[in-house]
Design a protein around this motif. Structure first.
Motif, PDB file in Angstrom:
ATOM      1  N   ILE A  72      -1.771  -8.664  -3.763  1.00 20.73           N
ATOM      2  CA  ILE A  72      -2.199  -8.114  -2.474  1.00 20.73           C
ATOM      3  C   ILE A  72      -3.692  -7.794  -2.463  1.00 20.73           C
ATOM      4  CG2 ILE A  72      -1.618  -5.684  -2.931  1.00 20.73           C
ATOM      5  CD1 ILE A  72      -1.134  -7.529   0.402  1.00 20.73           C
ATOM      6  N   HIS A  73      -4.231  -7.336  -3.578  1.00 27.91           N
ATOM      7  CA  HIS A  73      -5.658  -6.995  -3.621  1.00 27.91           C
ATOM      8  C   HIS A  73      -6.520  -8.235  -3.403  1.00 27.91           C
ATOM      9  CE1 HIS A  73      -4.525  -3.021  -4.876  1.00 27.91           C
ATOM     10  NE2 HIS A  73      -3.840  -3.514  -5.897  1.00 27.91           N
ATOM     11  N   LYS A  96      -6.230  -9.360   0.312  1.00 29.55           N
ATOM     12  CA  LYS A  96      -7.031  -8.514   1.202  1.00 29.55           C
ATOM     13  C   LYS A  96      -8.513  -8.868   1.098  1.00 29.55           C
ATOM     14  CE  LYS A  96      -4.247  -4.342   1.545  1.00 29.55           C
ATOM     15  NZ  LYS A  96      -4.213  -2.914   1.153  1.00 29.55           N
ATOM     16  N   LYS A  97      -8.981  -9.110  -0.124  1.00 32.18           N
ATOM     17  CA  LYS A  97     -10.375  -9.510  -0.305  1.00 32.18           C
ATOM     18  C   LYS A  97     -10.667 -10.815   0.418  1.00 32.18           C
ATOM     19  CE  LYS A  97     -12.459  -7.867  -4.457  1.00 32.18           C
ATOM     20  NZ  LYS A  97     -12.815  -8.163  -5.861  1.00 32.18           N
ATOM     21  N   LEU A 123      -6.888 -11.075   4.388  1.00 29.80           N
ATOM     22  CA  LEU A 123      -5.547 -10.806   4.912  1.00 29.80           C
ATOM     23  C   LEU A 123      -5.515  -9.453   5.617  1.00 29.80           C
ATOM     24  CD1 LEU A 123      -2.467 -11.427   5.114  1.00 29.80           C
ATOM     25  CD2 LEU A 123      -2.230 -10.127   2.998  1.00 29.80           C
ATOM     26  N   GLU A 124      -4.962  -9.432   6.789  1.00 31.03           N
ATOM     27  CA  GLU A 124      -4.756  -8.189   7.525  1.00 31.03           C
ATOM     28  C   GLU A 124      -3.275  -7.875   7.439  1.00 31.03           C
ATOM     29  OE1 GLU A 124      -6.687  -8.061  11.400  1.00 31.03           O
ATOM     30  OE2 GLU A 124      -7.946  -9.743  10.749  1.00 31.03           O
ATOM     31  N   VAL A 125      -2.933  -6.978   6.524  1.00 32.11           N
ATOM     32  CA  VAL A 125      -1.531  -6.672   6.218  1.00 32.11           C
ATOM     33  C   VAL A 125      -0.776  -6.206   7.456  1.00 32.11           C
ATOM     34  CG1 VAL A 125      -0.013  -5.238   4.807  1.00 32.11           C
ATOM     35  CG2 VAL A 125      -2.112  -6.138   3.839  1.00 32.11           C
ATOM     36  N   ASP A 153       0.827  -1.220   0.000  1.00 30.74           N
ATOM     37  CA  ASP A 153       0.000   0.000   0.000  1.00 30.74           C
ATOM     38  C   ASP A 153       0.852   1.258   0.000  1.00 30.74           C
ATOM     39  OD1 ASP A 153      -2.364  -1.433  -0.019  1.00 30.74           O
ATOM     40  OD2 ASP A 153      -2.578  -1.390   2.162  1.00 30.74           O
TER      41      ASP A 153
END
Length: 78
Positions: free
Chosen positions: A65-66, A69-70, A73-75, A34
């Motif tokens: 990563i997108h 996250k969907k 995943l909690e970065v 991000d």
């Protein structure tokens, strides 16, 4: 803040066991995706002092990563 990110990535890579280097590189790319969305793969490689061929991996992780996250995943936990 970005210079600190690159220092952190370089430090993580330097501390990675030889057989885990690529895994650590991918993890760091995901962790900071991000914050690094406005730089090119070429710039990433220059700033982290990697061979230009690693730019492909940077692009892959940026795309991945997108989806992660969907999927939940909690970065910030990386």
């Amino acid at each position: 803040m970005k210079p600190q990110i690159f220092v952190s990535i370089k430090k993580a890579l330097a501390g990675a066991p030889r057989n885990q280097y690529m895994t650590e590189l991918h993890l760091q790319m995901l962790k900071y995706a991000d914050q690094l969305e406005d730089i090119t793969a070429k710039e990433f490689c220059e700033y982290v002092e990697l061979k230009p061929s690693y730019g492909t991996e940077f692009s892959k992780m940026r795309n991945l990563i997108h989806r992660l996250k969907k999927a939940g995943l909690e970065v910030e936990k990386i």
